[in-house]
Motif scaffolding. Structure first.
Motif, short mmCIF file in Angstrom:
data_model
loop_
_atom_site.label_atom_id
_atom_site.label_comp_id
_atom_site.label_asym_id
_atom_site.label_seq_id
_atom_site.Cartn_x
_atom_site.Cartn_y
_atom_site.Cartn_z
N GLU A 118 31.64 82.81 -51.47
CA GLU A 118 30.39 82.29 -51.58
C GLU A 118 30.07 82.25 -53.07
O GLU A 118 29.54 81.32 -53.85
N LEU A 119 29.88 83.66 -53.50
CA LEU A 119 29.44 83.96 -54.84
C LEU A 119 30.39 83.30 -55.84
O LEU A 119 30.11 82.81 -56.81
N SER A 120 31.65 83.63 -55.62
CA SER A 120 32.92 83.07 -56.40
C SER A 120 32.78 81.39 -56.48
O SER A 120 32.64 80.92 -57.49
N ASP A 121 32.32 80.75 -55.40
CA ASP A 121 32.32 79.30 -55.52
C ASP A 121 31.05 78.92 -56.31
O ASP A 121 30.94 77.89 -56.85
N TYR A 122 29.87 79.61 -56.02
CA TYR A 122 28.67 79.29 -56.94
C TYR A 122 29.04 79.46 -58.34
O TYR A 122 28.56 78.43 -59.04
N TYR A 123 29.58 80.47 -58.82
CA TYR A 123 29.86 80.90 -60.23
C TYR A 123 30.71 79.65 -60.77
O TYR A 123 30.69 79.11 -61.78
N SER A 124 31.79 79.28 -59.88
CA SER A 124 32.76 78.35 -60.11
C SER A 124 32.05 76.76 -60.59
O SER A 124 32.15 76.30 -61.36
N MET A 125 30.97 76.68 -59.47
CA MET A 125 30.41 75.46 -59.65
C MET A 125 29.55 75.29 -60.97
O MET A 125 29.52 74.38 -61.71
N VAL A 174 34.47 83.17 -68.01
CA VAL A 174 34.01 83.57 -66.88
C VAL A 174 34.96 82.76 -65.81
O VAL A 174 35.09 83.37 -64.66
N LEU A 175 35.30 81.56 -66.20
CA LEU A 175 36.03 80.94 -65.05
C LEU A 175 37.60 81.74 -64.79
O LEU A 175 37.94 81.76 -63.90
N THR A 176 38.00 82.27 -66.04
CA THR A 176 39.39 82.87 -66.00
C THR A 176 39.20 84.17 -65.02
O THR A 176 39.83 84.46 -64.30
N TYR A 177 38.05 84.72 -65.27
CA TYR A 177 37.64 85.97 -64.60
C TYR A 177 37.55 85.75 -62.94
O TYR A 177 37.86 86.37 -62.23
N LEU A 178 36.86 84.76 -62.74
CA LEU A 178 36.79 84.29 -61.41
C LEU A 178 38.08 83.94 -60.69
O LEU A 178 38.48 84.19 -59.63
N ARG A 179 39.05 83.18 -61.32
CA ARG A 179 40.29 82.84 -61.06
C ARG A 179 40.90 84.14 -60.88
O ARG A 179 41.97 84.00 -60.08
N ASP A 186 46.67 80.27 -59.32
CA ASP A 186 47.85 79.31 -59.22
C ASP A 186 48.75 79.75 -60.62
O ASP A 186 48.28 79.39 -61.47
N TYR A 187 49.89 80.46 -60.40
CA TYR A 187 50.77 80.68 -61.39
C TYR A 187 51.85 79.78 -61.25
O TYR A 187 52.45 79.59 -60.22
N ALA A 188 52.29 78.89 -62.40
CA ALA A 188 53.25 78.03 -62.16
C ALA A 188 54.37 78.54 -63.55
O ALA A 188 54.27 78.34 -64.53
N PHE A 189 55.40 79.24 -62.96
CA PHE A 189 56.22 79.70 -64.05
C PHE A 189 57.22 78.56 -64.52
O PHE A 189 58.19 78.13 -63.31
N ARG A 190 57.60 78.54 -65.54
CA ARG A 190 58.72 77.73 -65.89
C ARG A 190 59.21 77.96 -67.55
O ARG A 190 58.55 78.98 -67.99
N ILE A 191 60.27 77.61 -67.88
CA ILE A 191 60.70 77.72 -69.08
C ILE A 191 59.85 77.16 -70.21
O ILE A 191 59.56 75.71 -70.29
N CYS A 192 59.11 77.82 -71.23
CA CYS A 192 58.34 76.96 -72.24
C CYS A 192 58.67 77.34 -73.50
O CYS A 192 59.50 78.46 -73.86
N CYS A 302 42.98 90.04 -70.78
CA CYS A 302 44.76 89.79 -71.32
C CYS A 302 45.57 90.77 -70.86
O CYS A 302 46.91 90.41 -70.30
N LYS A 303 45.49 91.94 -70.62
CA LYS A 303 46.14 92.87 -69.83
C LYS A 303 46.24 92.53 -68.45
O LYS A 303 47.70 92.69 -67.99
N SER A 304 45.31 92.21 -67.84
CA SER A 304 45.74 91.94 -66.37
C SER A 304 46.60 90.68 -66.12
O SER A 304 47.45 90.60 -65.30
#
Length: 337
Positions: A118-125, A174-179, A186-192, A302-304
């Motif tokens: 619930e807390l994560s949903d609130y901050y994301s919103m 903040v959004l990245t920290y919540l994710r 969502d991790y989508a690995f591909r050749i980049c 970054c490290k995570s």
């Protein structure tokens, strides 16, 4: 087996003492009534044989129970079953107590998870909602810039644009920290293309380079890497953000060195005693305490992210000499920190 036998021998000490005392009492009685040695010896042999058989059967049952307990020792986190059959009322009550504790643990974990979600949903919103006024503020600043002519007004507008850009950075952080804390990241690995990812991050910070009068030297040997483009771009953006912040209008160099991406600046550098802890959550170090604006979250994120992408990151720096951040995308040769 040896440990189980030792534990069994220790736990059955009262029974062994009881058998020994019984044997002594029988010997005294046989001696008082002058029972022939042959008969007494035969009786003692039968008693000893029976005790050996009894202790053997009890040990087999004990060893089986110990094996069951050992096998289920690690399962207590996910289930409260698998107990051996209770041999006494006391054992039965202990097993029931463990089941009750397990059920309470499950309810508590469920409650905590719901509150966290619930807390994560609130901050994301909140993050998504706050982006709208930030974007509107940027448009207003740009509109005002077109009608302002005095150098002082233009300088003020540039400063406002820089602050709005930093607000956007912190909102994205903040959004990245919540994710990062979400189980469904969502991790989508591909050749980049490494060059395209770097140029994408540089384009985002182009206005910052201009406003801070920071020179950029870009020389990348393009290579194809297996990664998640969105998450790796965020990492490079965070590194560029730190470089711009501490380069003090100097120069930032981005280049490849033996297929390793290097982002270097000639800024204030990092104290040697701070280097081992720079990736810790909330650690700001000497520069952060002096700046009073650092959160200690950027490099931690970054490290995570780099660890989850199975890449490697490390930093070399000297005070007043600048800082170099290394990113290695080779999955087969990960650097041991």
């Amino acid at each position: 087996m040896t440990e189980i036998l030792r534990a069994f021998w220790k736990e059955k000490r009262p029974e062994r003492i009881a058998v020994l005392v019984s044997g002594i009492l029988f010997a005294v009685i046989f001696w008082i009534y002058e029972i022939p040695v042959e008969i007494a010896g035969y009786a003692f042999l039968l008693v000893i044989l029976w005790n050996v058989i009894w202790f053997t059967l009890v040990f087999i049952r004990y060893e089986k129970r110990q094996r069951i307990l050992e096998e289920n020792q690690g399962k207590i986190r996910t289930e409260a079953g698998g107990f051996p059959e209770a041999e006494s009322r006391e054992s039965e009550m202990y097993q029931e107590l463990i089941r009750q504790l397990y059920e309470e643990k499950k309810e508590l974990e469920s409650s905590v998870q719901i509150e966290k979600q619930e807390l994560s949903d609130y901050y994301s919103m909140w993050v998504h909602q706050i982006k709208t006024p930030i974007a509107a503020l940027g448009v207003l600043i740009q509109s005002g810039e077109e009608v302002q002519e005095s150098p002082k007004a233009q300088e003020l507008t540039r400063s406002m644009k820089m602050e709005v850009f930093r607000i956007e950075q912190y909102v994205d952080m903040v959004l990245t920290y919540l994710r990062m804390g979400s189980a469904t990241s969502d991790y989508a690995f591909r050749i980049c293309s490494l060059e395209e990812i770097v140029r994408q991050a540089v384009r985002k910070y182009s206005q910052m380079f201009i406003m801070t009068r920071t020179r950029l030297h870009l020389e990348i040997q393009d290579q194809k890497i297996l990664t998640d483009e969105k998450w790796l771009t965020f990492v490079i953006e965070q590194i560029l953000s730190n470089a711009v912040k501490y380069a003090r209008g100097g120069e930032i160099s981005i280049y490849t060195e033996d297929k390793i991406l290097v982002i270097a600046d000639d800024g204030i550098g990092i104290a040697e005693e701070d280097l081992p802890r720079i990736f810790e959550k909330g650690f700001t170090g000497y520069n952060g305490r002096a700046n009073k604006k650092s959160t200690g979250i950027g490099l931690y994120l970054c490290k995570s992210i780099i660890d989850r992408l199975h890449h490697t990151i490390w930093i070399e720096s000297k005070p007043e000499k600048g800082t170099k951040v290394y990113l290695n995308f080779d999955r087969e040769h990960r650097r041991i920190e």
